[in-house]
Write an enzyme that holds these catalytic residues in place. Structure first.
Site, mmCIF file in Angstrom:
data_model
loop_
_atom_site.group_PDB
_atom_site.id
_atom_site.type_symbol
_atom_site.label_atom_id
_atom_site.label_comp_id
_atom_site.label_asym_id
_atom_site.label_seq_id
_atom_site.Cartn_x
_atom_site.Cartn_y
_atom_site.Cartn_z
ATOM 1 N N GLY A 82 35.141 37.412 38.656
ATOM 2 C CA GLY A 82 36.019 37.386 39.705
ATOM 3 C C GLY A 82 35.217 36.909 41.120
ATOM 4 O O GLY A 82 34.368 36.726 41.320
ATOM 5 N N ASN A 83 35.941 37.103 42.477
ATOM 6 C CA ASN A 83 35.651 37.176 43.824
ATOM 7 C C ASN A 83 36.609 37.786 44.503
ATOM 8 O O ASN A 83 37.487 37.856 44.140
ATOM 9 C CB ASN A 83 35.867 35.914 43.701
ATOM 10 C CG ASN A 83 36.914 34.640 44.369
ATOM 11 O OD1 ASN A 83 37.389 35.051 45.029
ATOM 12 N ND2 ASN A 83 37.143 33.800 43.275
ATOM 13 N N HIS A 84 35.849 37.989 45.665
ATOM 14 C CA HIS A 84 36.689 38.430 46.511
ATOM 15 C C HIS A 84 38.280 38.527 46.422
ATOM 16 O O HIS A 84 38.985 39.183 48.025
ATOM 17 C CB HIS A 84 35.552 39.828 47.489
ATOM 18 C CG HIS A 84 34.919 40.410 46.799
ATOM 19 N ND1 HIS A 84 35.181 41.181 46.645
ATOM 20 C CD2 HIS A 84 33.288 40.148 47.332
ATOM 21 C CE1 HIS A 84 33.721 42.148 46.214
ATOM 22 N NE2 HIS A 84 32.947 41.230 46.140
ATOM 23 N N ALA B 70 40.772 30.806 45.251
ATOM 24 C CA ALA B 70 39.035 30.618 45.358
ATOM 25 C C ALA B 70 38.639 30.917 44.298
ATOM 26 O O ALA B 70 38.973 31.492 43.608
ATOM 27 C CB ALA B 70 38.790 32.115 45.756
#
Ligand code: CTP
Ligand code: CA
Length: 225
Positions: free
Chosen positions: A33-35, A100
């Site tokens: 995943g990402n932030h 994102a």
């Protein structure tokens, strides 16, 4: 259908907004995943609804609650986000792709939890996801408005202009990760908008609600042009 609602600048318009990260499964308990917090996309969805648009928010996993008057579709992976966008895009007047989206996903998601092995390393083979915005750009009709984001750490404007052209966007919102207070997690953002005429408009550091207002002001200008 009161006098007041029909007087709003985006009443009668359908909008599609994506927000948040995507999670790409490694196994049943792990993901890549990402932030992304989703705050920017949620603020845009909320603002578009306040301006009278009929808003569908396609959201990756976030802790945020759906803004008032917005229809929300929850997705997890890039593939699910693509499907949700394609299901809505043809009927959409305004699309803002602020999610994102993961660029790569594990080639296979293991059906069972992957156990530790005796070795010291572990390699996951990744494959590209579909670029959702490029796919929508290929399907875009002349009267549809398509807005993308670019998250950059270097050569920001060069990369943003490339994405603007390649993805067939009306304008791109550049988020420079070099700017203090800009980006994923916080409540503020500092953006630059670049449009098809190569007009470059740089904004001050602002709250994400105010940044959403600025982005929507540009959208209204396009709708009215
Ligand atoms: N995007 C998308 N689908 C993907 C990847 C990105 O729709 N699989 C969209 C994002 O939502 C954003 C825009 O494309 O609106 C630009 O995303 P960004 O990550 O900045 O650019 P990429 O084209 O993915 O290139 P790179 O990450 O290599 O800079
Ligand atoms: Ca990317």
């Amino acid at each position: 259908h009161t006098f007041f609602s029909t007087a709003l600048p985006l009443s009668g318009k359908r909008a599609l907004v994506t927000a948040g990260p995507t999670y790409e499964a490694i196994d049943p308990v792990r993901y890549i995943g990402n932030h992304s917090s989703g705050k920017m996309g949620y603020a845009i969805a909320s603002r578009l609804a306040d301006l009278g648009a009929d808003v569908t928010l396609v959201s990756g996993p976030t802790v945020l609650s759906t803004p008032a008057g917005v229809k929300s579709v929850s997705v997890t992976s890039a593939a699910e986000m693509l499907d949700a966008c394609l299901a809505n895009f043809a009927e959409t007047d305004i699309t803002v792709m602020s999610a994102a989206v993961a660029d790569y996903k594990p080639k296979v998601a293991a059906e069972r939890k992957i156990k530790k092995n005796e070795g010291q390393g572990f390699t996951i083979e990744l494959v590209k996801t579909t670029d959702i915005l490029t796919t929508l750009g290929q399907r875009k009709r002349a009267e549809q408005i398509l807005v993308g984001f670019a998250l950059e750490t270097h050569d920001e404007q060069i990369h943003a202009v490339e994405k603007l052209q390649k993805k067939n966007l009306d304008f791109i919102v550049l988020n420079s990760m070099r700017d203090e207070g800009a980006g994923f997690a916080g409540d503020t953002n500092k953006i630059t908008i670049i449009d098809q005429k190569r007009n470059i408009e740089s904004f001050e550091l602002k709250s994400k609600a105010e940044v959403a207002r600025d982005i929507c002001t540009r959208i209204i200008a396009l709708v009215q042009s």
